[in-house]
Write a protein that holds these residues in place. Structure first.
Motif, PDB file in Angstrom:
ATOM      1  N   LEU A 183      43.667  32.153  48.877  1.00  0.00           N
ATOM      2  CA  LEU A 183      44.048  31.766  47.524  1.00  0.00           C
ATOM      3  C   LEU A 183      43.533  32.777  46.503  1.00  0.00           C
ATOM      4  O   LEU A 183      44.260  33.180  45.590  1.00  0.00           O
ATOM      5  N   ALA A 184      42.300  33.232  46.660  1.00  0.00           N
ATOM      6  CA  ALA A 184      41.739  34.226  45.751  1.00  0.00           C
ATOM      7  C   ALA A 184      42.494  35.551  45.856  1.00  0.00           C
ATOM      8  O   ALA A 184      42.724  36.228  44.845  1.00  0.00           O
ATOM      9  N   THR A 185      42.895  35.922  47.056  1.00  0.00           N
ATOM     10  CA  THR A 185      43.661  37.155  47.241  1.00  0.00           C
ATOM     11  C   THR A 185      44.999  37.085  46.532  1.00  0.00           C
ATOM     12  O   THR A 185      45.404  38.020  45.824  1.00  0.00           O
ATOM     13  N   VAL A 186      45.694  35.979  46.681  1.00  0.00           N
ATOM     14  CA  VAL A 186      47.009  35.822  46.052  1.00  0.00           C
ATOM     15  C   VAL A 186      46.878  35.807  44.529  1.00  0.00           C
ATOM     16  O   VAL A 186      47.647  36.468  43.825  1.00  0.00           O
ATOM     17  N   VAL A 187      45.883  35.102  44.017  1.00  0.00           N
ATOM     18  CA  VAL A 187      45.691  35.049  42.558  1.00  0.00           C
ATOM     19  C   VAL A 187      45.358  36.441  42.027  1.00  0.00           C
ATOM     20  O   VAL A 187      45.883  36.857  40.983  1.00  0.00           O
ATOM     21  N   GLY A 188      44.511  37.185  42.729  1.00  0.00           N
ATOM     22  CA  GLY A 188      44.178  38.538  42.298  1.00  0.00           C
ATOM     23  C   GLY A 188      45.379  39.463  42.286  1.00  0.00           C
ATOM     24  O   GLY A 188      45.575  40.239  41.346  1.00  0.00           O
ATOM     25  N   VAL A 201      48.504  38.578  41.950  1.00  0.00           N
ATOM     26  CA  VAL A 201      49.391  38.154  40.858  1.00  0.00           C
ATOM     27  C   VAL A 201      48.873  38.689  39.521  1.00  0.00           C
ATOM     28  O   VAL A 201      49.647  39.192  38.704  1.00  0.00           O
ATOM     29  N   LEU A 202      47.563  38.601  39.301  1.00  0.00           N
ATOM     30  CA  LEU A 202      46.999  39.129  38.057  1.00  0.00           C
ATOM     31  C   LEU A 202      47.213  40.633  37.931  1.00  0.00           C
ATOM     32  O   LEU A 202      47.581  41.133  36.859  1.00  0.00           O
ATOM     33  N   ILE A 203      47.005  41.374  39.017  1.00  0.00           N
ATOM     34  CA  ILE A 203      47.238  42.822  38.979  1.00  0.00           C
ATOM     35  C   ILE A 203      48.702  43.115  38.689  1.00  0.00           C
ATOM     36  O   ILE A 203      49.035  43.999  37.899  1.00  0.00           O
ATOM     37  N   GLY A 204      49.590  42.367  39.319  1.00  0.00           N
ATOM     38  CA  GLY A 204      51.016  42.560  39.073  1.00  0.00           C
ATOM     39  C   GLY A 204      51.392  42.287  37.624  1.00  0.00           C
ATOM     40  O   GLY A 204      52.166  43.041  37.023  1.00  0.00           O
ATOM     41  N   LEU A 205      50.840  41.232  37.050  1.00  0.00           N
ATOM     42  CA  LEU A 205      51.140  40.914  35.650  1.00  0.00           C
ATOM     43  C   LEU A 205      50.611  41.985  34.694  1.00  0.00           C
ATOM     44  O   LEU A 205      51.256  42.316  33.699  1.00  0.00           O
ATOM     45  N   VAL A 206      49.455  42.558  35.004  1.00  0.00           N
ATOM     46  CA  VAL A 206      48.918  43.646  34.175  1.00  0.00           C
ATOM     47  C   VAL A 206      49.802  44.881  34.309  1.00  0.00           C
ATOM     48  O   VAL A 206      50.119  45.547  33.316  1.00  0.00           O
ATOM     49  N   LEU A 207      50.230  45.197  35.529  1.00  0.00           N
ATOM     50  CA  LEU A 207      51.037  46.405  35.739  1.00  0.00           C
ATOM     51  C   LEU A 207      52.395  46.325  35.059  1.00  0.00           C
ATOM     52  O   LEU A 207      52.909  47.348  34.593  1.00  0.00           O
ATOM     53  N   ILE A 208      52.995  45.142  34.993  1.00  0.00           N
ATOM     54  CA  ILE A 208      54.296  45.038  34.337  1.00  0.00           C
ATOM     55  C   ILE A 208      54.160  44.794  32.832  1.00  0.00           C
ATOM     56  O   ILE A 208      55.149  44.780  32.124  1.00  0.00           O
ATOM     57  N   GLY A 209      52.911  44.631  32.361  1.00  0.00           N
ATOM     58  CA  GLY A 209      52.679  44.485  30.930  1.00  0.00           C
ATOM     59  C   GLY A 209      52.811  43.068  30.411  1.00  0.00           C
ATOM     60  O   GLY A 209      52.891  42.873  29.206  1.00  0.00           O
ATOM     61  N   ALA A 210      52.838  42.082  31.281  1.00  0.00           N
ATOM     62  CA  ALA A 210      52.965  40.705  30.834  1.00  0.00           C
ATOM     63  C   ALA A 210      51.691  40.198  30.166  1.00  0.00           C
ATOM     64  O   ALA A 210      51.748  39.381  29.255  1.00  0.00           O
ATOM     65  N   ILE A 211      50.547  40.689  30.625  1.00  0.00           N
ATOM     66  CA  ILE A 211      49.268  40.359  29.977  1.00  0.00           C
ATOM     67  C   ILE A 211      48.509  41.644  29.753  1.00  0.00           C
ATOM     68  O   ILE A 211      48.634  42.612  30.524  1.00  0.00           O
TER      69      ILE A 211
END
Length: 44
Positions: free
Chosen positions: A21-26, A28-38
Protein backbone atom coordinates in the motif's frame (compact mmCIF):
# COMPACT_ATOMS: atom_id res chain seq x y z
CA UNK A 1 -7.09 -25.87 23.04
CA UNK A 2 -8.79 -25.65 19.68
CA UNK A 3 -7.01 -27.23 16.74
CA UNK A 4 -8.61 -25.43 13.81
CA UNK A 5 -6.81 -25.18 10.52
CA UNK A 6 -6.88 -21.89 8.61
CA UNK A 7 -9.06 -21.81 5.52
CA UNK A 8 -7.04 -21.85 2.30
CA UNK A 9 -7.19 -18.71 0.21
CA UNK A 10 -8.52 -18.99 -3.32
CA UNK A 11 -5.90 -19.14 -6.04
CA UNK A 12 -5.00 -15.72 -7.35
CA UNK A 13 -6.03 -13.89 -4.17
CA UNK A 14 -3.65 -11.06 -3.37
CA UNK A 15 -3.51 -9.57 0.09
CA UNK A 16 -2.58 -5.90 0.40
CA UNK A 17 -0.25 -5.37 3.31
CA UNK A 18 1.20 -2.08 4.50
CA UNK A 19 4.33 -2.36 2.34
CA UNK A 20 2.45 -2.73 -0.93
CA UNK A 21 0.00 0.00 0.00
CA UNK A 22 2.83 2.42 0.83
CA UNK A 23 4.55 1.59 -2.46
CA UNK A 24 1.42 2.27 -4.50
CA UNK A 25 0.68 5.53 -2.66
CA UNK A 26 4.28 6.69 -3.18
CA UNK A 27 4.18 5.93 -6.89
CA UNK A 28 0.88 7.75 -7.27
CA UNK A 29 2.30 10.82 -5.50
CA UNK A 30 5.41 10.80 -7.72
CA UNK A 31 3.22 10.47 -10.79
CA UNK A 32 1.02 13.39 -9.73
CA UNK A 33 4.10 15.58 -9.14
CA UNK A 34 5.59 14.63 -12.52
CA UNK A 35 2.43 15.51 -14.44
CA UNK A 36 2.05 18.75 -12.48
CA UNK A 37 -1.21 17.92 -10.74
CA UNK A 38 0.27 18.84 -7.35
CA UNK A 39 3.24 21.11 -6.62
CA UNK A 40 6.54 19.40 -5.79
CA UNK A 41 6.98 21.35 -2.54
CA UNK A 42 3.81 19.74 -1.18
CA UNK A 43 5.26 16.20 -1.15
CA UNK A 44 8.18 15.73 1.27
Amino acid sequence: MSQTTPEPRPAGAFSWNEDWLATVVGLVLIGLVLIGAIPDWLVP
